[in-house]
Design a protein around this motif. Structure first.
Motif, PDB file in Angstrom:
ATOM      1  N   LEU A   1       0.828  -1.203   0.000  1.00  0.00           N
ATOM      2  CA  LEU A   1       0.000   0.000   0.000  1.00  0.00           C
ATOM      3  C   LEU A   1       0.862   1.252   0.000  1.00  0.00           C
ATOM      4  CD1 LEU A   1      -2.790  -0.861   2.615  1.00  0.00           C
ATOM      5  CD2 LEU A   1      -3.071  -0.658   0.134  1.00  0.00           C
ATOM      6  N   ASP A   2       0.399   2.283  -0.690  1.00  0.00           N
ATOM      7  CA  ASP A   2       1.051   3.584  -0.582  1.00  0.00           C
ATOM      8  C   ASP A   2       0.801   4.182   0.790  1.00  0.00           C
ATOM      9  OD1 ASP A   2       1.926   3.478  -3.217  1.00  0.00           O
ATOM     10  OD2 ASP A   2       0.129   4.490  -3.983  1.00  0.00           O
ATOM     11  N   CYS A   3      -0.433   4.052   1.257  1.00  0.00           N
ATOM     12  CA  CYS A   3      -0.813   4.673   2.527  1.00  0.00           C
ATOM     13  C   CYS A   3      -1.831   3.807   3.244  1.00  0.00           C
ATOM     14  CB  CYS A   3      -1.385   6.073   2.283  1.00  0.00           C
ATOM     15  SG  CYS A   3      -2.098   6.852   3.751  1.00  0.00           S
ATOM     16  N   ALA A   4      -1.542   3.451   4.481  1.00  0.00           N
ATOM     17  CA  ALA A   4      -2.509   2.788   5.357  1.00  0.00           C
ATOM     18  C   ALA A   4      -2.689   3.662   6.582  1.00  0.00           C
ATOM     19  CB  ALA A   4      -2.026   1.398   5.761  1.00  0.00           C
ATOM     20  N   VAL A   5      -3.932   4.013   6.868  1.00  0.00           N
ATOM     21  CA  VAL A   5      -4.252   4.782   8.069  1.00  0.00           C
ATOM     22  C   VAL A   5      -4.989   3.858   9.026  1.00  0.00           C
ATOM     23  CG1 VAL A   5      -5.533   6.732   9.034  1.00  0.00           C
ATOM     24  CG2 VAL A   5      -4.383   6.965   6.815  1.00  0.00           C
ATOM     25  N   LEU A   6      -4.462   3.669  10.228  1.00  0.00           N
ATOM     26  CA  LEU A   6      -5.098   2.860  11.255  1.00  0.00           C
ATOM     27  C   LEU A   6      -5.656   3.799  12.310  1.00  0.00           C
ATOM     28  CD1 LEU A   6      -3.266   0.807   9.765  1.00  0.00           C
ATOM     29  CD2 LEU A   6      -2.897  -0.312  11.971  1.00  0.00           C
ATOM     30  N   ALA A   7      -6.965   3.795  12.471  1.00  0.00           N
ATOM     31  CA  ALA A   7      -7.617   4.711  13.406  1.00  0.00           C
ATOM     32  C   ALA A   7      -8.535   3.952  14.346  1.00  0.00           C
ATOM     33  CB  ALA A   7      -8.417   5.762  12.643  1.00  0.00           C
ATOM     34  N   SER A   8      -8.629   4.432  15.570  1.00  0.00           N
ATOM     35  CA  SER A   8      -9.548   3.865  16.552  1.00  0.00           C
ATOM     36  C   SER A   8      -9.534   4.771  17.772  1.00  0.00           C
ATOM     37  CB  SER A   8      -9.128   2.446  16.948  1.00  0.00           C
ATOM     38  OG  SER A   8      -9.957   1.937  17.983  1.00  0.00           O
ATOM     39  N   ALA A   9     -10.560   4.628  18.601  1.00  0.00           N
ATOM     40  CA  ALA A   9     -10.548   5.313  19.889  1.00  0.00           C
ATOM     41  C   ALA A   9      -9.728   4.538  20.904  1.00  0.00           C
ATOM     42  CB  ALA A   9     -11.974   5.492  20.406  1.00  0.00           C
ATOM     43  N   THR A  10      -9.318   3.303  20.543  1.00  0.00           N
ATOM     44  CA  THR A  10      -8.594   2.444  21.492  1.00  0.00           C
ATOM     45  C   THR A  10      -7.485   1.683  20.777  1.00  0.00           C
ATOM     46  OG1 THR A  10     -10.227   0.690  21.113  1.00  0.00           O
ATOM     47  CG2 THR A  10     -10.621   2.144  22.976  1.00  0.00           C
ATOM     48  N   LEU A  11      -6.365   2.341  20.538  1.00  0.00           N
ATOM     49  CA  LEU A  11      -5.207   1.679  19.936  1.00  0.00           C
ATOM     50  C   LEU A  11      -3.970   1.752  20.824  1.00  0.00           C
ATOM     51  CD1 LEU A  11      -5.226   2.673  16.135  1.00  0.00           C
ATOM     52  CD2 LEU A  11      -5.605   0.413  17.109  1.00  0.00           C
ATOM     53  N   ALA A  12      -3.857   2.825  21.601  1.00  0.00           N
ATOM     54  CA  ALA A  12      -2.654   3.048  22.406  1.00  0.00           C
ATOM     55  C   ALA A  12      -2.738   2.295  23.732  1.00  0.00           C
ATOM     56  CB  ALA A  12      -2.461   4.541  22.662  1.00  0.00           C
ATOM     57  N   VAL A  13      -1.596   1.810  24.181  1.00  0.00           N
ATOM     58  CA  VAL A  13      -1.461   1.191  25.495  1.00  0.00           C
ATOM     59  C   VAL A  13      -0.360   1.945  26.224  1.00  0.00           C
ATOM     60  CG1 VAL A  13      -0.867  -0.901  26.771  1.00  0.00           C
ATOM     61  CG2 VAL A  13      -2.201  -1.071  24.658  1.00  0.00           C
ATOM     62  N   GLY A  14      -0.709   2.524  27.371  1.00  0.00           N
ATOM     63  CA  GLY A  14       0.273   3.332  28.084  1.00  0.00           C
ATOM     64  C   GLY A  14       0.734   4.530  27.281  1.00  0.00           C
ATOM     65  N   GLY A  15      -0.117   5.016  26.391  1.00  0.00           N
ATOM     66  CA  GLY A  15       0.210   6.208  25.611  1.00  0.00           C
ATOM     67  C   GLY A  15       1.012   5.945  24.357  1.00  0.00           C
ATOM     68  N   GLY A  16       1.321   4.676  24.040  1.00  0.00           N
ATOM     69  CA  GLY A  16       2.129   4.365  22.866  1.00  0.00           C
ATOM     70  C   GLY A  16       1.520   3.271  22.009  1.00  0.00           C
ATOM     71  N   PHE A  17       2.138   3.031  20.841  1.00  0.00           N
ATOM     72  CA  PHE A  17       1.591   2.085  19.868  1.00  0.00           C
ATOM     73  C   PHE A  17       2.479   0.859  19.661  1.00  0.00           C
ATOM     74  CE2 PHE A  17      -0.201   6.216  18.477  1.00  0.00           C
ATOM     75  CZ  PHE A  17      -1.550   5.908  18.597  1.00  0.00           C
ATOM     76  N   ASP A  18       3.395   0.592  20.591  1.00  0.00           N
ATOM     77  CA  ASP A  18       4.307  -0.539  20.406  1.00  0.00           C
ATOM     78  C   ASP A  18       3.543  -1.848  20.228  1.00  0.00           C
ATOM     79  OD1 ASP A  18       6.377   1.202  20.643  1.00  0.00           O
ATOM     80  OD2 ASP A  18       6.934   0.641  22.688  1.00  0.00           O
ATOM     81  N   TYR A  19       2.500  -2.033  21.020  1.00  0.00           N
ATOM     82  CA  TYR A  19       1.751  -3.294  20.971  1.00  0.00           C
ATOM     83  C   TYR A  19       1.098  -3.492  19.613  1.00  0.00           C
ATOM     84  CZ  TYR A  19      -2.191  -6.469  21.654  1.00  0.00           C
ATOM     85  OH  TYR A  19      -3.106  -7.476  21.515  1.00  0.00           O
ATOM     86  N   ILE A  20       0.361  -2.524  19.135  1.00  0.00           N
ATOM     87  CA  ILE A  20      -0.377  -2.697  17.883  1.00  0.00           C
ATOM     88  C   ILE A  20       0.572  -2.822  16.703  1.00  0.00           C
ATOM     89  CG2 ILE A  20      -0.735  -0.276  17.181  1.00  0.00           C
ATOM     90  CD1 ILE A  20      -3.478  -2.955  17.320  1.00  0.00           C
ATOM     91  N   ARG A  21       1.686  -2.097  16.739  1.00  0.00           N
ATOM     92  CA  ARG A  21       2.657  -2.204  15.641  1.00  0.00           C
ATOM     93  C   ARG A  21       3.272  -3.599  15.597  1.00  0.00           C
ATOM     94  NH1 ARG A  21       5.312   3.406  14.454  1.00  0.00           N
ATOM     95  NH2 ARG A  21       6.999   2.132  13.674  1.00  0.00           N
ATOM     96  N   GLN A  22       3.609  -4.124  16.761  1.00  0.00           N
ATOM     97  CA  GLN A  22       4.221  -5.454  16.825  1.00  0.00           C
ATOM     98  C   GLN A  22       3.251  -6.531  16.366  1.00  0.00           C
ATOM     99  OE1 GLN A  22       5.097  -6.844  20.791  1.00  0.00           O
ATOM    100  NE2 GLN A  22       6.734  -8.193  20.076  1.00  0.00           N
ATOM    101  N   ARG A  23       1.988  -6.450  16.807  1.00  0.00           N
ATOM    102  CA  ARG A  23       1.022  -7.477  16.466  1.00  0.00           C
ATOM    103  C   ARG A  23       0.643  -7.464  14.995  1.00  0.00           C
ATOM    104  NH1 ARG A  23       1.815 -11.236  19.333  1.00  0.00           N
ATOM    105  NH2 ARG A  23      -0.023 -12.167  18.367  1.00  0.00           N
TER     106      ARG A  23
END
Length: 689
Positions: free
Chosen positions: A444-466
């Protein structure tokens, strides 16, 4: 990556049939700031307008990601107005953008509310931008089973075989409707029951589709859907449809049409917290006794309809039925979902029965190929038999390390009240990150991942890893709501650990006390159906409010009942933790019984935990806690849905206060006012001590 069960395909509904211009409307006058800012276009046209800085920031971030061809992860707190924040830059980009949602409700909001509003503002409303007669070109794509197959209807009309007065009535209604409908979408048949047996015989699912060989291909609603999708700038789907289409394109057989989504370099995933589980389902394999039986039934009905008689096929169908029943009866017993760890030993003991089932599938395929003057649908049956054979072989004999093999048993009631048992053999990727990185994000040229509940502890390490999203910009936007004054979070310090036997009785009593204070008006959400039923049963005779129970009626009916019944209380499990919006005083309290950790014995969860630990990680903190944090945020998110909402959040599980990992939960939640005292709860609702 590995073979998947043939997925459903899709349909569409157009906002207009106009051909997209691939140019942004309104030129430079259509800047995002001029649209969202105080005194701007949105302020002049939306009756409930409030300037939301986070909405403008998100829109600008999405615009930049689309322009610069970068990936973006954004958590937009409830009340941000995220749908308009990504729709506007998608429209202005002049590119084709696919928008994938987690729920049907959000799909419908986008198509029936947000898109018409923007169309009016941009092209038709007084004071709107552009002042032209142009319209947005958008399609809302749905599963094939939502649409009528004209070939099936015409075949049934020529040789009607109907069962009962209801089918006769439905057939008459569908026949008249087919002559006037533009879309073939079953939602236009408001009077037809959701579980109509006749509709299942007439829908356009892919199993019996012959594609371009069909005599009705030119008039086919699916053909028309594909055309509309190819002409659209904005294509609205859901995650299940998106990944079904993605998977079928990876394993496409050139002998039939693959996928229906048009090519697009940009995809916006709303409710992106669901992507891992949905992707895992579609990059997996599933075979059931029901699929085997349906193949035999469909072949039998087609031959009867075409007045074709074959002793060989009749024998093959009997063989398939008998060997299916025998093979699936020999599979290990268990309740619900459980791991199938002893496949080798199973085959050593039951290899003859397994081979007999494969032979039955091969027999049907061979007999179909030998039929003289074959009707077109025979080719689809032959393909289905081959797919089942290949998938069953994979499930029983494949030994790839990144796959967990498991069994699921489901019991359902038939229309006559009889119990039906369906057994599923399943294979699911343990880790979808490498798959998604290769087949999705790298392409993809561009993927936007949006949600009201993606961050854990203020960061995105979990969702990026999974999800395998290595390179992406990140943005966390706080909610537009004043949580500190609108919501109180109560966690009782005196209740026992929810894993102990005494918890249920004490939790029920505390729920009773809380509901008396709130005067009902609550969701009570559970992680266990057994716990839900037990506490509901205990409280039924102790409270003067109507206590609704999940499972007593369809989901939409329960929600409608809750909204219309003063002081109602709804007891529910996972399906009500997200995608539910009840604004106002009718929902003034959300009670959650325990921290929503995934069931550790679930075969997929257990395999992921084992894989992370084996790789030197800590599965509890890297996987189980973050997943539970996101689920808890979803559950609590049911309460405050507008600036005027006010209410109580309750977590009966005080491990959040006593355990080290509780800090991760607390740091991930909005800044609710917090208490451990019932006195503060009473004061919040103005109850005298």
């Amino acid at each position: 990556m590995f073979i998947i069960e043939t997925p459903v395909a899709f349909g569409s509904q157009p906002v207009s049939a106009s051909t997209p211009s691939r140019s942004a409307p309104g030129g430079k006058d259509a800047s995002l700031y001029q649209f969202f800012a105080p005194g701007g276009v949105l302020a002049r046209t939306h009756p409930a307008y409030e300037f939301r800085r986070g909405q403008l920031q998100m829109a600008q971030a999405v615009e930049q990601a689309l322009e610069e061809k970068r990936h973006l992860i954004v958590e937009a707190g409830t009340g941000t107005g995220k749908t308009l924040a990504y729709l506007m830059p998608a429209i202005l980009s002049g590119k084709r953008v696919i928008i994938s949602t987690g729920t049907k409700n959000l799909q419908e909001q986008l198509f029936y509310k947000d898109i018409p509003f923007l169309e009016q503002v941009l092209f038709g409303a007084p004071g709107g931008q552009g002042g032209t007669s142009r319209r947005l070109s958008v399609c809302y794509m749905k599963g094939r089973s939502n649409y009528l197959c004209r070939k099936k209807l015409y075949d049934l009309t020529a040789k009607p075989v109907l069962s009962g007065l209801e089918e006769i009535s439905n057939f008459s209604e569908i026949s008249g409707w087919e002559k006037i409908t533009q879309t073939g979408d079953r939602t236009e048949l408001a009077g037809m029951a959701e579980n109509s047996a006749l509709w299942n015989k007439l829908d356009a699912r892919a199993d019996a589709c012959t594609g371009q060989k069909c005599s009705e291909f030119g008039k086919c609603f699916i053909t028309e859907m594909r055309r509309r999708a190819a002409e659209s700038d904005i294509v609205i789907v859901n995650h299940h449809l998106f990944f079904a289409d993605l998977m079928i394109k990876q394993t496409a057989d050139s002998s039939y049409d693959a996928g229906v989504l048009p090519d697009a370099g940009s995809v916006i995933f709303d409710e992106a917290h669901e992507l891992e589980n949905v992707a895992g389902n579609y990059f997996g394999v599933s075979v059931s006794n029901a699929r085997m039986d349906e193949l035999g039934h469909d072949v039998e009905q087609a031959l009867r309809r075409n007045q074709m008689h074959s002793r060989g096929i009749s024998g093959a169908i009997r063989s398939l039925r008998d060997n299916t029943a025998l093979f699936f009866s020999l599979l290990p017993m268990g309740k619900g979902r459980f791991a199938f760890e002893n496949r080798r030993e199973f085959l050593e003991e039951n290899g003859e029965e397994y081979a007999a089932l494969l032979k039955s599938l091969q027999w049907i395929e061979s007999e179909l190929e030998q039929l003289p003057q074959k009707p077109d649908e025979v080719f689809a049956f032959s393909r289905r038999a081959n797919e089942l054979k290949v998938q069953l072989h994979f499930l029983m004999e494949e030994n790839r390390p990144n796959i967990v093999f498991w069994i699921e048993r489901r019991g359902t009631r038939g229309s006559g009240g009889q119990e039906r048992h369906t057994v599923f053999l399943q294979a699911t990727p343990i880790d979808v990150a490498s798959i998604l990185e290769t087949v999705l994000f790298d392409k993809l040229d561009c993927a936007v991942l949006a949600s009201a509940t993606l961050a854990v502890g203020g960061g995105f390490d979990y969702i990026r890893q999974r999800l395998g999203l290595k390179y992406a910009r990140e943005l966390v936007l706080p909610s537009h709501f004043d949580y500190e004054n609108q919501a109180l979070l109560y966690t009782p310090a005196d209740l026992p650990d929810p894993r102990t036997q005494e918890f249920t009785a004490l939790a029920a009593e505390r729920i009773r006390q809380l509901l008396e204070i709130t005067r009902g008006r609550a969701f009570v959400l559970f992680t266990s159906i057994t716990q839900m039923k037990e506490i509901h049963s205990r409280l039924c005779s102790q409270l003067p409010f109507r206590l609704l129970l999940q499972g007593d009626a369809p989901r939409n009916a329960l929600l409608a009942d809750f909204r219309l019944t003063p002081n109602a209380v709804l007891f529910a499990t996972s399906s009500f933790w997200q995608g539910v919006d009840v604004q106002g005083e009718q929902l003034s309290c959300v009670i959650i019984d325990r921290l929503p950790f995934a069931v550790p014995s679930d075969p997929v969860v257990a395999a992921r935990v084992k894989a992370i630990d084996a790789d030197g990680g800590n599965a509890f903190f890297q996987y189980q806690v973050p997943a539970a944090v996101i689920t808890l945020k979803q559950g609590f998110g049911r309460l405050i849905r507008s600036l005027h909402d006010r209410g109580l959040l309750v977590l009966l599980d005080n491990r959040i206060l006593k355990k080290q990992y509780g800090r991760v939960f607390m740091e991930s939640l909005p800044n609710y006012k917090k208490t451990t005292e019932m006195r503060v709860v009473e004061e919040f609702f103005g109850v005298p001590n």
